[in-house]
Design a protein around this motif. Structure first.
Motif, mmCIF file in Angstrom:
data_model
loop_
_atom_site.group_PDB
_atom_site.id
_atom_site.type_symbol
_atom_site.label_atom_id
_atom_site.label_comp_id
_atom_site.label_asym_id
_atom_site.label_seq_id
_atom_site.Cartn_x
_atom_site.Cartn_y
_atom_site.Cartn_z
ATOM 1 N N GLY A 88 2.531 17.992 -16.986
ATOM 2 C CA GLY A 88 3.950 18.157 -16.738
ATOM 3 C C GLY A 88 4.852 17.369 -17.660
ATOM 4 O O GLY A 88 6.053 17.272 -17.419
ATOM 5 N N ARG A 89 4.303 16.782 -18.720
ATOM 6 C CA ARG A 89 5.104 15.987 -19.649
ATOM 7 C C ARG A 89 4.963 16.562 -21.065
ATOM 8 O O ARG A 89 3.925 17.112 -21.415
ATOM 9 C CB ARG A 89 4.624 14.529 -19.681
ATOM 10 C CG ARG A 89 4.700 13.834 -18.356
ATOM 11 C CD ARG A 89 6.153 13.467 -18.055
ATOM 12 N NE ARG A 89 6.233 12.669 -16.855
ATOM 13 C CZ ARG A 89 6.783 13.083 -15.728
ATOM 14 N NH1 ARG A 89 7.284 14.289 -15.644
ATOM 15 N NH2 ARG A 89 6.844 12.306 -14.677
ATOM 16 N N PRO A 90 5.995 16.382 -21.902
ATOM 17 C CA PRO A 90 5.864 16.817 -23.299
ATOM 18 C C PRO A 90 4.717 16.063 -23.979
ATOM 19 O O PRO A 90 4.369 14.944 -23.582
ATOM 20 C CB PRO A 90 7.211 16.430 -23.913
ATOM 21 C CG PRO A 90 8.160 16.402 -22.759
ATOM 22 C CD PRO A 90 7.336 15.908 -21.594
ATOM 23 N N ALA A 91 4.168 16.658 -25.005
ATOM 24 C CA ALA A 91 2.973 16.113 -25.665
ATOM 25 C C ALA A 91 3.177 14.729 -26.253
ATOM 26 O O ALA A 91 2.233 13.965 -26.378
ATOM 27 C CB ALA A 91 2.501 17.080 -26.758
ATOM 28 N N ASP A 92 4.403 14.362 -26.613
ATOM 29 C CA ASP A 92 4.575 13.055 -27.246
ATOM 30 C C ASP A 92 4.900 11.934 -26.253
ATOM 31 O O ASP A 92 5.126 10.808 -26.662
ATOM 32 C CB ASP A 92 5.613 13.114 -28.365
ATOM 33 C CG ASP A 92 7.031 13.268 -27.853
ATOM 34 O OD1 ASP A 92 7.215 13.820 -26.751
ATOM 35 O OD2 ASP A 92 7.958 12.840 -28.560
ATOM 36 N N VAL A 93 4.898 12.192 -24.957
ATOM 37 C CA VAL A 93 5.178 11.132 -23.971
ATOM 38 C C VAL A 93 3.947 10.268 -23.735
ATOM 39 O O VAL A 93 4.012 9.044 -23.795
ATOM 40 C CB VAL A 93 5.699 11.731 -22.645
ATOM 41 C CG1 VAL A 93 5.813 10.667 -21.574
ATOM 42 C CG2 VAL A 93 7.045 12.396 -22.868
ATOM 43 N N VAL A 94 2.821 10.890 -23.458
ATOM 44 C CA VAL A 94 1.554 10.165 -23.278
ATOM 45 C C VAL A 94 0.459 10.962 -23.966
ATOM 46 O O VAL A 94 0.338 12.159 -23.764
ATOM 47 C CB VAL A 94 1.178 9.987 -21.785
ATOM 48 C CG1 VAL A 94 -0.182 9.343 -21.643
ATOM 49 C CG2 VAL A 94 2.223 9.171 -21.054
ATOM 50 N N ARG A 95 -0.330 10.281 -24.798
ATOM 51 C CA ARG A 95 -1.471 10.902 -25.483
ATOM 52 C C ARG A 95 -2.692 10.049 -25.209
ATOM 53 O O ARG A 95 -2.638 8.831 -25.354
ATOM 54 C CB ARG A 95 -1.249 10.940 -26.987
ATOM 55 C CG ARG A 95 -0.009 11.648 -27.391
ATOM 56 C CD ARG A 95 0.214 11.452 -28.859
ATOM 57 N NE ARG A 95 1.603 11.770 -29.135
ATOM 58 C CZ ARG A 95 2.111 11.814 -30.329
ATOM 59 N NH1 ARG A 95 1.371 11.544 -31.372
ATOM 60 N NH2 ARG A 95 3.361 12.106 -30.515
ATOM 61 N N VAL A 96 -3.773 10.684 -24.844
ATOM 62 C CA VAL A 96 -5.021 9.964 -24.594
ATOM 63 C C VAL A 96 -6.089 10.550 -25.514
ATOM 64 O O VAL A 96 -6.357 11.747 -25.475
ATOM 65 C CB VAL A 96 -5.464 10.092 -23.122
ATOM 66 C CG1 VAL A 96 -6.783 9.369 -22.892
ATOM 67 C CG2 VAL A 96 -4.376 9.564 -22.181
ATOM 68 N N TYR A 97 -6.670 9.681 -26.336
ATOM 69 C CA TYR A 97 -7.745 10.076 -27.232
ATOM 70 C C TYR A 97 -9.040 9.504 -26.676
ATOM 71 O O TYR A 97 -9.154 8.306 -26.456
ATOM 72 C CB TYR A 97 -7.507 9.529 -28.645
ATOM 73 C CG TYR A 97 -6.297 10.109 -29.323
ATOM 74 C CD1 TYR A 97 -6.420 11.221 -30.145
ATOM 75 C CD2 TYR A 97 -5.042 9.551 -29.144
ATOM 76 C CE1 TYR A 97 -5.302 11.757 -30.776
ATOM 77 C CE2 TYR A 97 -3.923 10.080 -29.775
ATOM 78 C CZ TYR A 97 -4.065 11.188 -30.588
ATOM 79 O OH TYR A 97 -2.966 11.712 -31.213
ATOM 80 N N ARG A 98 -10.030 10.354 -26.419
ATOM 81 C CA ARG A 98 -11.348 9.920 -25.948
ATOM 82 C C ARG A 98 -12.307 10.011 -27.123
ATOM 83 O O ARG A 98 -12.597 11.081 -27.619
ATOM 84 C CB ARG A 98 -11.828 10.821 -24.802
ATOM 85 C CG ARG A 98 -10.863 11.003 -23.647
ATOM 86 C CD ARG A 98 -10.823 9.901 -22.613
ATOM 87 N NE ARG A 98 -12.065 9.343 -22.233
ATOM 88 C CZ ARG A 98 -12.723 9.601 -21.106
ATOM 89 N NH1 ARG A 98 -12.260 10.465 -20.257
ATOM 90 N NH2 ARG A 98 -13.842 8.990 -20.838
ATOM 91 N N LEU A 99 -12.799 8.860 -27.575
ATOM 92 C CA LEU A 99 -13.622 8.785 -28.778
ATOM 93 C C LEU A 99 -15.022 8.303 -28.426
ATOM 94 O O LEU A 99 -15.183 7.226 -27.850
ATOM 95 C CB LEU A 99 -12.976 7.819 -29.780
ATOM 96 C CG LEU A 99 -11.488 8.053 -30.056
ATOM 97 C CD1 LEU A 99 -10.896 6.896 -30.822
ATOM 98 C CD2 LEU A 99 -11.296 9.364 -30.784
ATOM 99 N N ARG A 100 -16.027 9.084 -28.778
ATOM 100 C CA ARG A 100 -17.412 8.702 -28.491
ATOM 101 C C ARG A 100 -17.936 7.842 -29.628
ATOM 102 O O ARG A 100 -18.030 8.272 -30.761
ATOM 103 C CB ARG A 100 -18.303 9.924 -28.308
ATOM 104 C CG ARG A 100 -19.731 9.562 -27.902
ATOM 105 C CD ARG A 100 -20.570 10.772 -27.556
ATOM 106 N NE ARG A 100 -19.986 11.597 -26.516
ATOM 107 C CZ ARG A 100 -20.090 11.359 -25.202
ATOM 108 N NH1 ARG A 100 -20.728 10.293 -24.786
ATOM 109 N NH2 ARG A 100 -19.550 12.171 -24.332
ATOM 110 N N GLY A 101 -18.267 6.598 -29.292
ATOM 111 C CA GLY A 101 -18.764 5.652 -30.281
ATOM 112 C C GLY A 101 -20.278 5.583 -30.298
ATOM 113 O O GLY A 101 -20.969 6.402 -29.698
#
Length: 145
Positions: A88-101
């Motif tokens: 429900g929010r525009p894409a630039d309000v909160v971004r979560v990147y899940r990175l597999r290390g």
């Protein structure tokens, strides 16, 4: 009789929902108070960013070719992944990147729109950031590349 009542009830619910959430398919842009989800595939969600943190010093560079986490002692590269956005929010309000290390450890980078200071300079950044790797949590600021 029950079938007729059910049909009338469903038609009423459908009409109510359509009036509550009018279509904007033919409008050129969405208003800022829109109740609709903004697509994750907008240009802002895939924007290239630089994230910096101090004490300890760390950096994340997000580009279309990949994501790099670095410190003065080490560097780790990840393939680019599209960010997950807040519902429900525009894409630039909160971004979560899940990175597999390495060793399948999931690293999480959360970038949130809002003024941020790195604590060492007078520079103001448009985003704050939190990087989580295992049990380590780092805070920083972000800006467009």
């Amino acid at each position: 009789m029950n079938t007729r009542i059910s049909s009338i009830f469903l038609a009423g619910i459908t009409a109510s929902l359509m009036l509550s959430y009018p279509s904007n398919a033919n409008t050129p842009s969405q208003s800022s108070n829109s109740k609709f989800l903004i697509s994750q595939a907008t240009n802002r969600g895939g924007e290239e960013l630089i994230v910096n943190g101090t004490e300890p010093f760390w950096n994340v560079t997000i580009g279309r070719k990949g994501i790099t986490y670095s410190t003065p002692e080490s560097r780790q590269n990840f393939p680019y992944v599209a960010p997950i956005t807040a519902s429900g929010r525009p894409a630039d309000v909160v971004r979560v990147y899940r990175l597999r290390g390495s060793n399948n450890v999931i690293n999480t980078l959360v970038i949130r729109k809002g003024s941020c200071s790195d604590g060492m300079s007078d520079t103001r950044y448009p985003y704050s950031a939190v990087y989580i790797s295992g049990n380590r949590v780092l805070e920083g600021c972000a800006r467009a590349k």
